[in-house]
Each structure stands twice: as structure tokens, then as C-alpha cells.
Design a protein around this motif. Structure first.
Motif, PDB file in Angstrom:
ATOM      1  N   UNK A  92       1.034 -10.716  -3.233  1.00  0.00           N
ATOM      2  CA  UNK A  92       0.332  -9.249  -3.416  1.00  0.00           C
ATOM      3  C   UNK A  92       0.894  -8.376  -2.901  1.00  0.00           C
ATOM      4  N   UNK A  93       1.221  -6.864  -3.053  1.00  0.00           N
ATOM      5  CA  UNK A  93       2.441  -5.874  -2.500  1.00  0.00           C
ATOM      6  C   UNK A  93       1.385  -4.994  -2.431  1.00  0.00           C
ATOM      7  N   UNK A  94       1.579  -3.921  -0.921  1.00  0.00           N
ATOM      8  CA  UNK A  94       1.016  -3.263  -0.733  1.00  0.00           C
ATOM      9  C   UNK A  94       2.111  -1.807  -0.342  1.00  0.00           C
ATOM     10  N   UNK A  95       1.602  -0.572   0.114  1.00  0.00           N
ATOM     11  CA  UNK A  95       2.744   0.339  -0.136  1.00  0.00           C
ATOM     12  C   UNK A  95       2.234   0.971   1.367  1.00  0.00           C
ATOM     13  N   UNK A  96       2.709   1.477   2.832  1.00  0.00           N
ATOM     14  CA  UNK A  96       2.072   1.958   3.573  1.00  0.00           C
ATOM     15  C   UNK A  96       3.112   3.232   3.111  1.00  0.00           C
ATOM     16  N   UNK A  97       2.634   4.518   3.555  1.00  0.00           N
ATOM     17  CA  UNK A  97       3.483   5.839   3.423  1.00  0.00           C
ATOM     18  C   UNK A  97       2.727   7.027   4.943  1.00  0.00           C
ATOM     19  N   UNK A  98       3.741   6.957   5.411  1.00  0.00           N
ATOM     20  CA  UNK A  98       3.955   8.064   6.496  1.00  0.00           C
ATOM     21  C   UNK A  98       2.747   7.279   7.488  1.00  0.00           C
ATOM     22  N   UNK A  99       2.692   6.022   8.334  1.00  0.00           N
ATOM     23  CA  UNK A  99       1.522   5.337   8.308  1.00  0.00           C
ATOM     24  C   UNK A  99       0.423   5.061   7.996  1.00  0.00           C
ATOM     25  N   UNK A 100      -0.120   5.476   7.151  1.00  0.00           N
ATOM     26  CA  UNK A 100      -1.869   5.796   6.717  1.00  0.00           C
ATOM     27  C   UNK A 100      -1.368   4.045   6.326  1.00  0.00           C
ATOM     28  N   UNK A 101      -2.764   3.997   5.574  1.00  0.00           N
ATOM     29  CA  UNK A 101      -3.842   2.493   5.102  1.00  0.00           C
ATOM     30  C   UNK A 101      -3.268   2.216   3.667  1.00  0.00           C
TER      31      UNK A 101
END
Length: 660
Positions: A92-101
Motif C-alpha cells: 500500500x502506497x500513500x501520497x502526502x502533498x504539502x503536509x495534507x492527509x
């Protein structure tokens, strides 16, 4: 802390104005250095220097030159973006953009949302097959795309062919028992263009057992112009994969046969018709469906005592939408858009878990089968004056059958100076709908609340960009500030049968993104970027936990990150390149302890190399053939993206490509 951030921003902007020659250069460039038109920020083809938001574009040619197989690996080099993968290929891979969830980024494939309802998206299986380009909008995008686009939008565009029919393909193999191959065709004329591609990726994974992963992808597009006033296009992407993993929730090797499956399909259709020189009507329709499954049967016949589980779960998430908008060009400098959108979301989950802990028992896993409908109405004004001033004003109202209405807006301005300096500023509001489970789950320890409100944010940013030496050198810096409110938290103190989710938490994220790009006449391109990110949970709604507590940093978001890249063409036959990616220290949670504890993961730097050498140059009746060689994690750096889950060791991959 605010003084330190503002100081960093001022220092970065001073370097921009001064054109500091000591800076290396950045590849994932900001808006002013992109030659093509940009679509994602406004849904209209827009000149880069008229865009008021932060945008990064990555071309399909660049992905191919770097040997990037999965989209998540390309996003690791984007300023302000942090990619976190649990375990090996397929994890499972997640992306955090500019500190958001991790569920605050809208993901679009040819304009079609592919997130699950509520914003969640697993990046592990999205490949770069048949991609023309990726556009990444950093900052709020709900005013254009509705729910989920809180801290960013990532849009994938499928290739459209040109010229005579061509076939292309390739195969690679290497470390971890990896085998990768694809075959495609493309072509077109002034009236019709088309492309199609099929690929298969398999690997044994990084663990000693039960870690094989396989992914099959089919994609294609066709576009036509029946006449000078009409255009139509159709694009589709299908993926089917299975991931075996031996780890438990804390990363301990403990299971010999558990696996996940995922089958995903997206379909996008777009029709445009011009009426005179001023008006254009566009109809966009599309949908996506994701079917998932999880299986974990007893490992062997003797697996009947102690603390053991056997599980089987299935899920299906579907999104369908229809969008109609009228673009009115009221002169050479002003465009007004008015539109309406209807979206239907459904999600079903079912499954059972059998446990022999304290006696054999079988329980359902948070089952539900629900749907919700959203109607959205929006307007946009774009002004691009010859004096150098560009303005963008947007407003949107969404009406959702589950949580009611929500209003969003965005406004921004940019100004181009004759000195090739560009200043821009923007402010916006965005929102994310609750997940289906947060609203509708009904299980002993997980009970949804149908009255939940959307999570929402208010954001602003200011940036400066400077072109030097006729555009061969460009430098930029952006300061951003985001406030997240009404975040949903889990309430472990809820009485039996009462909702376990509620609104009330809050957080903030602010920082500086800066970078520089240099292009040299000898065929060398260098680039660099740096991001400083400061995050904090400002309100835990009375439900503090190891992963979210007031006054603590948000987990898995590094304070410092950077990227350095170099590309060079040698003797007109070889393309050589290398990338250094640095991820600084960041907080995480160790679930192997009881109770779970917050810890700090050390920073790390990864060095990747890629090369392609033309062996046979394409010509009449002769295919072009080239050899490729890549090295990932050159110095075999040991690192963890998530506590207990080691990243990939050094990998060496080689193969060949052809086109005729």
C-alpha cells in the motif's frame, strides 16, 4: 517558527532575484518553464505564465528516459510531495502533498476521478504505461474538481498518436526476480489519432517468502475531429494485480499465504463543439470502478490453535460523473466558464473473519452497501492581459445527498515583468467528503455517523519565478500556508452502538518550495529542488493518539526534502542520467509496542542511475533498437518509509526497447 519560515522564503526569493549561480538545477519544474499548455488548474488549455497556482508537469518522454515504471516513483521528485510505501512492490502506497492527509489529493485519469469516495487512493499499482504526461497541481482544487482536492490534484493523460502507424515495445529484467515487458501501437492524422498498450510486470519482491507481485495493464485512446468545430475523444485504462505479503501490521514476517487483489477500470469520454468564434460547449462523461479482495486462510493444517485468523473480504467502489460546461471567449483576453456536474458514488464491502482466539468465532467485517449523489455548480473567470497581468476567479457550490451543501472558492493573480520575473499569489478553500465507512459502517467497534460534515481547508500561497540567460536558467520559490478544519477522528470512548467517528480535529501545514533548472547547449540538463515543511496538529478533538495529538507534528511528513537530477545526451546515441532524492527525519508510530509509541525515523538519500544507448537507429523499413540499464539505490542505503517496513535494497535492471 513563523519568523524562520518567512526568513527562508525571503532568502529563497532573494536567490531568485539574484540568480545565484551556486544553485544546482531542478527537473520537476514550476509553471513558467513548461513549453506546453497546462490543463489541470483551470480545465482549459492555458499558457504556463498565466497560471496562478503551483503546477509541475512530467512528460512521458522523461518517464521513459528515467525508466520510471510506477507513477508513485515519479511523484517522489515533485516539490512538496512525500510518497510512503509499506513494504515491497505492491505494498500500500500513500501520497502526502504539502503536509495534507494522504486522502487529500484528487487523482484523475483523463479527467475521470479514480479515488475511492472520501479521497483514499493506493498508488502502488498505477503504472506509467502509455502516458503522455502527468500534471500535478499543488494546492486546493475543489473549486474545479469538487471533493478530495484539498492539497493537490494529480492528473494522468493517455497518449494520442501522430503520424504513420508505429509499433513499440520492450522488455527488462533484474534484481528481485523482476520481469517487465510491454507492447504498444500508435499513430494518427489531422482527423484521427489513436494509441494502445499492453504490459505485464512481475517480481518476487524483497522478502524471503510470500512476496510475489504481478500487475497487468491495458490502456488505449482514440480521438477524432469530424469537422473543424467538433472534437471527440475516448480513453480507457484497465489494471489487474495480485500482491502477496508476509508481514503483519507492524512489519513482522508472520504469514505464508495472505494476499490482496485489485482490479481497476476507468473510462473517459469528452465531446467539444464550437459555436462561432466565441462559444464552446464541452460534455465530459466517465466512470471508474475498483474491485478489491483480501484472502488469508490458515497457513497449514496445524494452524488451529493459539491466536490465529482466517479472513476473506471483498469490496467494490464505483464513481460515475457527467459534466457540462460552456466556455465563452469574450474577447482575446477574457474567458468565462459556467458548468454543472453530477456524480454518483457507490461502495460495497463484505467479508468474514474467523478467529480461534478465546474459542472459534466468525464475525462480519464492517459490511455496508451504500451510495450518494453530488450535484455541483461552478463558474470561472480567466483574464490574461497583454500588459502582463493574469487573474483567475472561481466559485463552486456542491450539494451532496449525504452531507448537504458546501461552498468553495479560489482567486489568484500573476504578473509578468519585462525582466522575465513573474510574481503570483492565490487563496482558496477546499473540502473532502467523509469516507463511506465513516458515515455508514455498522460493526461492534466501528460505527459510522451519517451526520458528519466534510473536512475542509483554507490555503494561500505566494510565489516568484525568474528566467535568466534567455530562459536557459530559471529559479523559483513558493511560500504556502494551509489550515485544515473539521477533520474526522475515531472516538474510542463511544458507548456501544454509538458512532465512533466525529468531526472536530484541526491541523496546519506551511512551508517553502524552491528550485532551479539549467539547460546547457551541450545537451546537458540539471535541476534541483528543496522543500521545507512545518506541520502541527492544532486540535485533536479530545481524542489524542500516538498518530494524531495536539501540538505534535503530523506523522510521515519530513521537515526537509530535496531532489537533484542530471540528464545528458552523449554522442547523439546515449542518454545518461542520475537522480539523488533526500527525505529528512519524520515522525511515525511504532505499532510493535503496546501501547503504540511515536518515534522519529532517520533521514536518508537514494541515488538512482539510468541510461539508454541507441544500438540501431530507426530508418525506412528498419526498426530502432536501444539497450537500457538502470540502477536503483546505488549505494544500497538501508531505510524505512514506515516503521518496521524496510525499503528496497540496490536493484540492477537491464533490457531492450524497439520501435518501428
Amino acid at each position: 517558527m513563523r519568523a524562520r519560515l518567512l526568513g527562508a522564503a525571503i532568502l529563497s526569493m532573494a536567490m531568485v532575484l539574484g540568480g545565484s549561480p551556486s544553485l544546482a538545477a531542478q527537473e520537476t519544474q514550476d509553471t513558467t518553464r513548461l513549453p506546453e499548455l497546462i490543463v489541470t488548474p483551470t480545465r482549459l488549455p492555458t499558457r504556463p505564465d498565466a497560471v496562478v497556482s503551483s503546477v509541475t508537469t512530467i512528460s512521458g518522454d522523461d518517464l521513459k528516459a528515467r525508466g520510471v515504471r510506477f507513477v508513485q516513483d515519479a511523484l517522489r521528485d515533485v516539490p512538496g510531495a512525500t510518497v510512503v510505501q509499506v513494504g515491497s512492490y505492491g505494498g500500500v502506497s500513500s501520497l502526502f502533498m504539502r503536509g495534507g492527509e494522504s486522502d487529500y489529493v484528487k487523482v484523475l485519469v483523463d479527467g475521470v476521478p479514480v479515488n475511492q469516495s472520501g479521497g483514499g487512493y493506493n498508488w502502488a499499482n498505477l503504472t506509467t504505461d502509455n502516458i503522455d504526461r502527468i500534471e500535478i497541481l499543488r494546492g486546493p482544487g475543489s473549486v474545479i474538481y469538487g471533493s478530495d482536492a484539498v492539497s493537490g490534484v494529480v492528473q494522468i493523460f493517455t497518449r494520442r498518436g501522430q503520424g504513420r502507424l508505429a509499433f513499440e515495445g520492450g522488455a527488462e529484467g533484474g534484481t528481485f526476480g523482476t520481469v517487465d515487458g510491454h507492447l504498444g501501437l500508435l499513430g494518427g492524422s489531422d482527423r484521427v489519432s489513436y494509441s494502445a498498450d499492453a504490459s505485464r510486470f512481475t517480481t518476487d519482491g524483497i522478502y524471503a517468502f510470500n512476496n510475489d507481485y504481478g500487475n497487468t495493464v491495458l490502456s488505449g485512446s482514440v480521438a477524432g475531429r469530424p469537422n473543424d468545430r467538433t472534437d471527440v475523444s475516448l480513453a480507457t485504462r484497465y489494471a489487474n494485480n495480485r500482491y502477496h505479503f508476509p508481514t503483519d501490521f507492524a512489519g513482522i514476517l508472520s504469514d505464508s499465504n495472505q494476499s490482496n487483489t485489485e482490479e481497476a477500470l476507468s473510462l473517459a469520454a469528452d465531446l467539444g463543439r464550437r459555436f462561432g468564434d466565441r462559444y464552446e460547449l464541452r460534455l465530459t462523461a466517465g466512470g471508474s470502478r475498483t474491485d478489491g479482495g483480501f484472502d488469508d486462510h490458515p497457513d497449514n493444517a496445524g494452524d488451529t490453535v493459539g491466536f490465529a485468523f482466517a479472513s476473506h473480504r471483498d469490496s467494490r467502489a464505483q464513481r460515475g460523473n457527467l459534466d457540462a460546461r460552456l466556455n465563452a471567449t469574450l474577447g482575446p483576453e477574457l474567458t468565462i466558464t459556467a458548468g454543472a456536474q453530477a456524480e454518483r458514488e457507490t461502495e460495497r464491502q463484505a467479508g468474514v473473519t474467523t478467529s480461534n482466539f478465546g474459542g472459534i468465532s466468525t464475525t462480519p467485517d464492517t459490511p455496508f452497501d451504500r451510495g450518494r449523489t453530488t450535484l455541483g455548480y461552478y463558474a470561472q473567470g480567466l483574464l490574461d492581459l497583454s500588459s502582463g497581468l493574469a487573474l483567475n476567479v472561481n466559485a463552486r457550490l456542491d450539494d451532496n445527498s449525504a452531507f448537504g451543501t458546501f461552498f468553495t472558492y479560489r482567486a489568484g493573480a500573476a504578473y509578468r515583468f519585462p525582466s522575465h520575473t513573474r510574481l503570483r499569489v492565490s487563496v482558496g478553500r477546499a473540502f473532502k467528503a467523509p469516507t463511506f465507512c465513516e458515515q455508514f459502517c455498522d460493526a461492534p467497534f466501528v460505527v459510522g455517523d451519517s451526520s458528519l460534515s466534510p473536512e475542509h481547508s483554507t490555503s494561500w500561497e505566494a510565489g516568484i519565478e525568474q528566467g535568466i540567460a534567455a530562459g536557459r536558467l530559471s529559479v523559483w520559490a513558493t511560500y504556502f500556508d494551509q489550515r485544515f478544519r473539521d477533520m474526522v477522528v475515531y472516538d474510542g470512548s463511544a458507548a456501544p452502538g454509538e458512532p465512533t467517528y466525529r468531526n472536530g480535529a484541526g491541523a496546519r501545514a506551511r512551508g517553502v518550495e524552491t528550485g532551479v533548472t539549467a539547460v546547457f547547449a551541450i545537451g546537458v540538463r540539471a535541476s534541483a529542488s528543496y522543500t521545507y515543511l512545518d506541520t502541527e496538529a492544532t486540535d485533536d478533538a479530545g481524542q489524542p493518539s500516538a498518530s494524531f495529538a495536539a501540538g505534535e507534528r503530523l506523522i510521515r511528513r519530513p521537515r526537509h526534502s530535496a531532489e537533484l537530477a542530471l540528464r545528458a545526451r552523449v554522442f547523439d546515441r546515449a542518454l545518461l542520467g542520475g537522480t539523488v532524492t533526500y527525505l529528512g527525519r519524520r515522525d511515525d508510530v511504532d505499532f510493535n509496542q503496546f501501547p503504540s509509541q511515536r518515534i522519529e525515523l532517520p533521514g536518508y538519500a537514494l541515488v538512482d542511475l539510468a541510461s539508454e544507448i541507441e544500438v540501431v537507429r530507426a530508418g525506412p523499413n528498419r526498426p530502432g533498437i536501444s539497450g537500457v540499464l538502470r540502477v536503483e539505490n546505488l549505494f544500497n542505503q538501508h531505510y524505512e518509509s514506515v516503521v518496521g517496513f524496510a525499503g528496497r535494497d540496490r536493484g540492477v535492471f537491464g533490457g531492450a526497447r524497439f520501435r518501428f
